[in-house]
Design a protein around this motif. Structure first.
Motif, short mmCIF file in Angstrom:
data_model
loop_
_atom_site.label_atom_id
_atom_site.label_comp_id
_atom_site.label_asym_id
_atom_site.label_seq_id
_atom_site.Cartn_x
_atom_site.Cartn_y
_atom_site.Cartn_z
N GLU A 18 52.78 34.78 -22.71
CA GLU A 18 52.33 35.42 -23.95
C GLU A 18 50.91 34.96 -24.27
OE1 GLU A 18 55.06 34.93 -27.13
OE2 GLU A 18 56.56 36.22 -26.20
N LYS A 19 50.08 35.92 -24.74
CA LYS A 19 48.67 35.61 -24.95
C LYS A 19 48.40 35.05 -26.34
CE LYS A 19 46.99 39.18 -21.78
NZ LYS A 19 47.84 40.37 -22.02
N PHE A 20 49.22 35.43 -27.32
CA PHE A 20 49.01 34.97 -28.69
C PHE A 20 50.30 34.33 -29.19
CE2 PHE A 20 44.92 36.87 -29.82
CZ PHE A 20 44.78 37.83 -28.83
N SER A 22 53.26 33.93 -31.55
CA SER A 22 53.92 34.87 -32.46
C SER A 22 53.96 34.35 -33.88
CB SER A 22 55.36 35.12 -32.01
OG SER A 22 55.37 35.61 -30.71
N GLN A 27 45.09 32.32 -30.42
CA GLN A 27 44.92 32.87 -29.08
C GLN A 27 45.18 31.78 -28.06
OE1 GLN A 27 41.11 34.71 -28.51
NE2 GLN A 27 41.45 35.11 -26.34
N ASP A 34 35.59 33.28 -20.61
CA ASP A 34 35.69 31.84 -20.80
C ASP A 34 36.28 31.18 -19.56
OD1 ASP A 34 37.11 29.65 -23.35
OD2 ASP A 34 35.20 29.64 -22.30
N ALA A 40 31.48 24.69 -18.79
CA ALA A 40 31.60 24.34 -20.21
C ALA A 40 32.97 23.74 -20.49
CB ALA A 40 31.38 25.58 -21.07
N LEU A 44 33.66 20.13 -22.01
CA LEU A 44 34.42 19.94 -23.24
C LEU A 44 35.46 18.85 -23.08
CD1 LEU A 44 34.38 21.38 -25.98
CD2 LEU A 44 36.25 22.78 -25.18
N ARG B 30 59.38 39.84 -30.58
CA ARG B 30 60.58 39.05 -30.76
C ARG B 30 60.97 39.04 -32.23
NH1 ARG B 30 59.51 33.71 -29.65
NH2 ARG B 30 57.34 34.06 -29.13
N ALA B 33 58.83 37.40 -35.42
CA ALA B 33 57.43 37.19 -35.04
C ALA B 33 56.52 37.65 -36.16
CB ALA B 33 57.12 37.93 -33.76
N SER B 34 55.42 36.90 -36.37
CA SER B 34 54.42 37.31 -37.35
C SER B 34 53.23 37.99 -36.69
CB SER B 34 53.91 36.09 -38.12
OG SER B 34 54.97 35.42 -38.73
N PHE B 35 53.03 37.71 -35.39
CA PHE B 35 51.89 38.28 -34.66
C PHE B 35 52.38 38.81 -33.32
CE2 PHE B 35 48.48 36.76 -37.38
CZ PHE B 35 49.07 35.71 -38.05
N CYS B 36 51.69 39.81 -32.81
CA CYS B 36 52.06 40.35 -31.50
C CYS B 36 51.61 39.37 -30.43
CB CYS B 36 51.38 41.70 -31.31
SG CYS B 36 51.54 42.33 -29.64
N PRO B 37 52.49 39.01 -29.49
CA PRO B 37 52.10 38.03 -28.49
C PRO B 37 51.15 38.59 -27.44
CG PRO B 37 54.36 38.74 -28.11
CD PRO B 37 53.91 39.38 -29.38
N ASP B 38 50.95 39.90 -27.44
CA ASP B 38 50.10 40.49 -26.42
C ASP B 38 48.70 40.81 -26.92
OD1 ASP B 38 49.82 43.07 -24.16
OD2 ASP B 38 50.66 41.12 -23.64
N CYS B 39 48.59 41.33 -28.16
CA CYS B 39 47.26 41.69 -28.66
C CYS B 39 46.88 40.87 -29.89
CB CYS B 39 47.20 43.18 -29.00
SG CYS B 39 48.20 43.63 -30.42
N GLY B 40 47.78 40.11 -30.44
CA GLY B 40 47.45 39.19 -31.53
C GLY B 40 47.39 39.81 -32.90
N ARG B 49 45.09 37.40 -39.53
CA ARG B 49 45.10 36.72 -38.24
C ARG B 49 44.01 35.65 -38.23
NH1 ARG B 49 43.35 41.00 -33.74
NH2 ARG B 49 43.75 39.18 -32.46
N PRO B 50 44.18 34.61 -37.45
CA PRO B 50 43.14 33.57 -37.40
C PRO B 50 41.88 34.11 -36.74
CG PRO B 50 44.82 33.16 -35.75
CD PRO B 50 45.31 34.30 -36.58
N ARG B 53 39.26 33.06 -31.01
CA ARG B 53 39.04 31.76 -30.42
C ARG B 53 37.67 31.70 -29.77
NH1 ARG B 53 43.38 28.76 -26.66
NH2 ARG B 53 42.11 26.97 -26.05
N LEU B 54 36.97 30.62 -30.02
CA LEU B 54 35.64 30.47 -29.46
C LEU B 54 35.73 30.08 -28.00
CD1 LEU B 54 33.93 28.46 -32.32
CD2 LEU B 54 33.89 30.91 -31.97
N SER B 55 34.69 30.40 -27.25
CA SER B 55 34.63 29.96 -25.87
C SER B 55 34.29 28.48 -25.85
CB SER B 55 33.57 30.74 -25.11
OG SER B 55 32.29 30.36 -25.58
N ALA B 56 34.48 27.86 -24.68
CA ALA B 56 34.22 26.42 -24.57
C ALA B 56 32.77 26.12 -24.94
CB ALA B 56 34.54 25.95 -23.16
#
Lengths: 202, 278
Positions: A18-20, A22, A27, A34, A40, A44, B30, B33-40, B49-50, B53-56
């Protein structure tokens, strides 16, 4: 690019793939761009370790300062005690002895009592300071940023204050004091940065 | 259309519960669930939604700059340290003592006002009416009496033990400075400048990097150690913590300023009339 089994932000269990999350929407899988930026990501991880080390060094420094302060207070106690004991013996010997002016002997006795109280307070203050540093050492385990910052402020102020009152004090152990301040500054800096990394879920 | 009352209702298409599918990408969700696990995307209305996410690389950059509040706090505290050095170096109880005090107070006032002007948006907010009502303007003034009594008792015991006799009045009246000066420099200046500096600037800046209580503790420690008297460290720390709590509780500087002014005023008045016990 392995998906962890626990969300780094909220800790809820996350099935692999899962990407996010639930539960909180964090994320979990990094983006493709990335993932290519290996440099990087390694940097880190390396920074995180550096900050952890510096925080640990800072904590140790605080403990060292606490021990030194305690040793200092013990030293002051013993030195002052022996001087006071000597004065006490002289006063006792002079009491009732016609060779000495009894009025002056009583004055000396009053001075002795004042001095012994002063010594007690001085030793008490040094012990209090040592206890403060010890308390900060304990606090640093849980909250490194406020604890190391407080230790830095306390240490610098005490050194500057004692130097302003007696400039000779500043030179004693100057190198050690500079080293202590350097370690504390690095620890404060790293504590803040490490905290920020944790906020980012690193 | 009339349905035949004797027959059971016809089964319709299978009912899929609303929470089961993400409306944005169609992924199956599921339960709970509060957020979609595939698209967020958030599943329920009213859930935000938060941030992405930043890159490194972005994280590294953000972390590098994250210590600026700490640097500001240390830099600002250094100003007070310098003021302390000058006041001790030029110390004494002669006629120059009040003039030195005036000079130091002018310095700290200017520095603090300048710093506050640079961060005027956050600082102006602190001059609002205290959260919780007008009683927070009265209660600090009343509470200042027992607190001043305790501090006065402790200081009295200390002075007796050391054999020193210090009063603020002895710096002013014998050298021709009257009540106006003593009230200005001993009651108004600390209430205004020290509160603005320690509860206003220091504690507020620290709250960007740590919890409110930790910020109260650190600023109270800085406040007490800044008076450069280790015996008075613990009482002043507790006093500073109380003032810090007032500022935190009311999100305003007024209660702390009133408390500090009342406390100092009582100490000064006690040097002439027995307003405090002991």
């Amino acid at each position: 690019m392995n998906a962890p089994s626990k969300c780094p932000k909220c800790g809820t269990a996350v099935p692999v793939g899962e990407k996010f999350c639930s539960s909180c929407g964090f994320q979990i899988q990094v983006s493709a761009a990335d993932a290519r930026d290996i440099g990087a990501r390694i940097g880190l991880k390396h920074e995180k370790q550096t900050h952890q080390q510096r925080i640990r060094s800072g904590r140790t420094t605080i403990l060292v300062v606490a021990i030194l302060a305690f040793i200092g207070s013990v030293a002051v106690y013993f030195i002052a005690s022996s001087e006071l004991a000597k004065a006490r013996r002289e006063i006792d010997a002079a009491r009732g002895n016609d060779q000495f002016d009894q009025e002056k002997v009583e004055e000396a006795a009053v001075e002795y009592r004042k001095s012994s109280r002063l010594v007690a307070i001085l030793v008490g203050i040094n012990v209090l300071l040592a206890l403060c540093y010890l308390g900060l050492w304990f606090w640093a385990k849980v909250k490194p940023l406020p604890a190391t910052l407080a230790a830095l402020i306390l240490f610098i102020t005490v050194q500057v204050a004692s130097a302003a009152i007696d400039p000779k004090e500043l030179v004693r152990g100057l190198i050690l004091k500079v080293i202590i301040i350097a370690f504390l500054i690095k620890a404060v800096d790293s504590a803040r940065k490490y905290q920020r990394m944790q906020e980012h879920g690193v | 259309m009339e349905s035949d009352p004797g027959l059971p209702p016809e089964p319709g298409p299978p009912v899929v519960p609303e929470w089961a599918i993400c409306r944005t990408c169609g992924n199956i969700l599921r339960e709970g669930a509060s957020f979609c696990p595939d698209c967020g995307h958030p599943v329920r209305a009213g859930v935000t939604r938060p941030p992405p996410r930043l890159s490194a690389r972005q994280i590294l950059y953000d972390v590098q700059g994250s210590n600026s509040p700490v640097r500001r706090v240390l830099g600002f505290y250094l100003i007070w340290l310098v003021a302390g050095i000058v006041s001790v170096a030029a110390a004494g109880e002669g006629p120059a003592a009040v003039q030195v005090m005036m000079g130091i107070d002018a310095f700290t006032f200017t520095m603090t006002a300048g710093w506050a002007a640079a961060f005027r948006r956050e600082v102006f907010r602190l001059f609002r009416f205290p959260k919780g009502g007008a009683r927070w303007l009265a209660y600090p003034a009343l509470a200042a009496w027992p607190i001043a009594a305790l501090i006065s008792l402790f200081v009295g015991w200390l002075q007796q033990a050391i054999g020193a006799e210090f009063t603020y009045s002895s710096l002013f009246f014998p050298h021709g400075y009257g009540w106006g000066w003593i009230i200005l420099l001993i009651c108004i200046q600390p209430a205004l400048v020290e509160e603005l500096a320690f509860r206003g600037i220091l504690q507020t800046t620290l709250r960007d990097t740590m919890k409110s209580w930790d910020a109260i503790v650190v600023s109270a420690l800085a406040f007490s150690i800044m008076h450069w008297s280790l015996p008075i460290l613990v009482p002043f720390f507790l006093f500073g913590a109380w003032l810090g709590w007032l500022r935190h509780r009311t999100e305003s500087l007024w209660p702390a300023m009133i408390a500090h002014f009342s406390h100092n005023l009582l100490i000064v008045l006690d040097e002439h009339w027995p307003v405090l016990p002991g």
